[in-house]
Design an enzyme around this catalytic site. Structure first.
Site, short mmCIF file in Angstrom:
data_model
loop_
_atom_site.label_atom_id
_atom_site.label_comp_id
_atom_site.label_asym_id
_atom_site.label_seq_id
_atom_site.Cartn_x
_atom_site.Cartn_y
_atom_site.Cartn_z
N LYS A 80 1.02 -1.27 -0.18
CA LYS A 80 0.06 0.05 0.02
C LYS A 80 0.88 1.28 -0.06
O LYS A 80 1.84 1.33 0.66
CB LYS A 80 -1.03 0.04 1.19
CG LYS A 80 -1.93 1.05 1.17
CD LYS A 80 -2.81 0.79 2.53
CE LYS A 80 -3.91 1.95 2.57
NZ LYS A 80 -4.76 1.59 3.75
N SER A 155 -9.74 1.74 2.62
CA SER A 155 -8.98 2.68 1.97
C SER A 155 -7.93 1.96 0.95
O SER A 155 -7.48 2.28 -0.19
CB SER A 155 -8.22 3.79 2.50
OG SER A 155 -7.14 3.04 3.38
N SER A 179 -9.81 -0.08 6.91
CA SER A 179 -9.17 -0.25 5.60
C SER A 179 -8.44 -1.44 5.21
O SER A 179 -8.27 -1.66 4.08
CB SER A 179 -8.23 0.86 5.25
OG SER A 179 -9.19 2.01 5.42
N1 GLN Z 1 -13.08 4.15 5.99
C1 GLN Z 1 -12.55 4.78 6.99
C2 GLN Z 1 -12.32 6.13 6.98
O1 GLN Z 1 -12.50 6.78 5.75
C3 GLN Z 1 -11.35 3.96 7.49
C4 GLN Z 1 -10.05 4.29 6.77
C5 GLN Z 1 -8.92 3.56 7.21
O2 GLN Z 1 -9.10 2.40 7.67
N2 GLN Z 1 -7.87 3.74 6.73
O3 GLN Z 1 -11.65 6.82 7.70
#
Ligand code: GLN
Length: 504
Positions: A80, A155, A179
């Site tokens: 990532k 994400s 994410s």
């Molecule tokens: N979807 C969540 C957010 O928008 C989690 C993001 C993540 O885990 N990096 O913050």
């Protein structure tokens, strides 16, 4: 000839170790696959072909000299793009880091290299890991290999899509609010968020430091466990890193594969299995619980009343930390700088840079967080949210006095169409409903494929949550479930995904 891209990481490592295929052949097969399908999927932001082949060659040379190889040596991985890499750009999915080359490797990057794992490149993500669909990337969305018109989760959608489209056998994600788990659920792959502090955050560009956790993504539970043991462990470079032995996750995955859960106590989170969930998700969730019951687990319902307030608390705590963490991107230190020709003040240049460099969601959260932390509002918003965070931790503590793990659906719905929630942040945030409590409390949690929803044929994930430092329990349950799912569905779930069109 076997298609090397279809093998698991454990199988690939064995192939390389035995000399049946070289690491260079394995890597080349994956680079070819990337060339054939990634125009359509867009999992990668950067592919480092030469670097990957050089790393593979080094593994082959070590083998030729008769040196011992680590258990995942020669296996290709997708990283990532939020971990620093000295030999590749690191963008965090943002224009603001345009042109930035990190001067150092993150601890996770270093550990991967030391294990002989071949880093193919960097994967797409929502800007600074903020989002649930990978649509917030400044470089365009990633597409779900199950249906290219749908989101791959976020994400870390690039990492999960790379796995589901056989472009990499392993991937690394980060989980701040889901994410790793949410993309795993909607792509039919495995994703584990280790206990907070279990994997070093050194060189992981911060989103919300008290919540961020790197972790393994894979197509099988054993592969995730093998990767977990490579990246976990104490790191003096990260002040929140836990100085305790890494839970024995590989042993647990092997034990779980025997399909015996006798004596394990599993709690269904009552608050996460009712209204507002897609019918097919609930049906597969119930089916998974039945399977676990058949494998000998004792299943009971458990109430965690504060979990319902996790979402609003998270969406105050996260932006508060984001507003502070992203302050460092000021046009002076990293990447993009806009408007420094002429006689503008430093402040003007900063404002122009941040205006151009950040996307809408990053700006929304910076503003929200700045507001929530401002004097006069701090107690009412940030302070209250931190109290809710404590209540959630207490709910977990109470629940784990009577059960060994908790379960819920990972996400309320399957993968939604690209664009469907793009203009509706609140609908987007709902995707994190079930995953957020474990980030707020810091305990371990994972998502495992548990079936396909009847109405759309798309993958559904079972979330398993375990106490702090009991990450091994996730793998025990995950491997047992995987065993049962393979029997029930006549093979791994991913084998039911449609074949992607290949560019010749
Ligand atoms: N979807 C969540 C957010 O928008 C989690 C993001 C993540 O885990 N990096 O913050």
């Amino acid at each position: 000839m076997t298609d090397l891209t279809r093998l698991t990481a454990a199988e690939l490592a064995a192939t390389v170790a035995s000399g049946e295929s070289s690491a260079v052949e394995v890597t080349q097969a994956h680079l070819d696959r990337i060339a054939a399908v990634d125009t359509a999927v867009h999992a990668f932001l950067h592919v480092e072909a030469d670097g990957a082949l050089a790393a593979a060659k080094a593994v082959d040379e070590r083998r030729a000299r008769g040196e011992p190889l680590s258990p995942l040596a020669g296996v290709p991985l997708a990283l990532k793009d939020v971990f620093t890499t000295a030999d590749m750009p690191t963008t965090c999915g943002s224009k603001i880091l345009d042109g930035w080359r990190p001067p150092y490797d993150a601890t996770v990057t270093r550990l991967l290299r030391e294990a002989g794992i071949v880093i193919l490149g960097k994967t797409n993500l929502d800007e600074f890991a903020m989002g649930s669909s990978t649509e917030n990337s400044a470089f365009g969305p990633t597409h779900n290999p199950w249906d290219l018109g749908r989101i791959p989760g976020g994400s870390g959608g690039g990492s999960s899509a790379a796995l589901a489209s056989y472009q990499a056998a392993l991937a690394i994600g980060t989980d701040t609010g889901g994410s790793i788990r949410q993309p795993a659920a909607v792509t039919g792959t495995v994703g584990v968020k280790p206990t907070y502090g279990g994997v070093s955050r050194y060189g992981l560009v911060a989103c919300a430091s008290s919540l961020d956790q790197g972790g393994p993504c894979a197509r099988t539970v054993l592969d995730a466990a093998l990767l977990h043991e490579v990246i976990a462990g104490h790191d003096p470079m990260d002040a929140t890193s836990i100085d305790r032995p890494v839970p024995a996750v590989v042993a647990a995955a092997r034990r779980g594969a025997g399909g015996d859960l006798a004596g394990l106590r599993i709690g269904i989170v009552r608050e996460f299995a009712g209204e507002g969930y897609q019918a097919g998700v609930l049906a597969r969730f119930r089916g998974a619980v039945e399977l676990l019951d058949e494998l000998g687990a004792e299943v009971a319902e458990v109430s965690c009343p504060s979990f319902t307030y996790g979402l609003p608390a998270y969406y105050l705590i996260l932006p508060s930390e984001v507003s502070s963490n992203l302050a460092r991107f000021d046009g002076m230190r990293y990447g993009l700088r806009v408007g420094d020709e002429g006689a503008r003040s430093a402040e003007e240049v900063m404002s122009l840079t941040r205006g151009k460099g950040f996307g809408a969601e990053a700006k929304r959260r910076i503003m929200l967080g700045t507001y929530a932390l401002s004097s006069g509002y701090y107690e009412a918003y940030y302070g209250q949210a931190q109290k809710v965070r404590t209540l959630i931790s207490r709910d977990f503590e109470r629940a784990f006095q009577t059960v060994d793990v908790l379960v819920s659906p990972t996400t309320p719905t399957t993968a939604f169409p690209i664009g469907e929630r793009a203009d509706d942040p609140l609908a987007m945030y709902m995707a994190d409903l079930c995953t957020i409590p474990s980030n707020l409390a810091g305990n371990a949690a994972a998502s495992f494929p548990c079936g396909l929803a009847d109405e759309d044929g798309l993958p559904v994930g079972l979330q398993v949550m375990a106490p702090v430092l009991a990450d091994d329990r996730l793998y025990l349950v995950g491997a047992a479930l995987e065993h049962a799912v393979v029997e029930r569905w006549g093979g791994p779930l991913l084998s039911r995904a449609p074949e992607l069109e290949v560019v010749a």
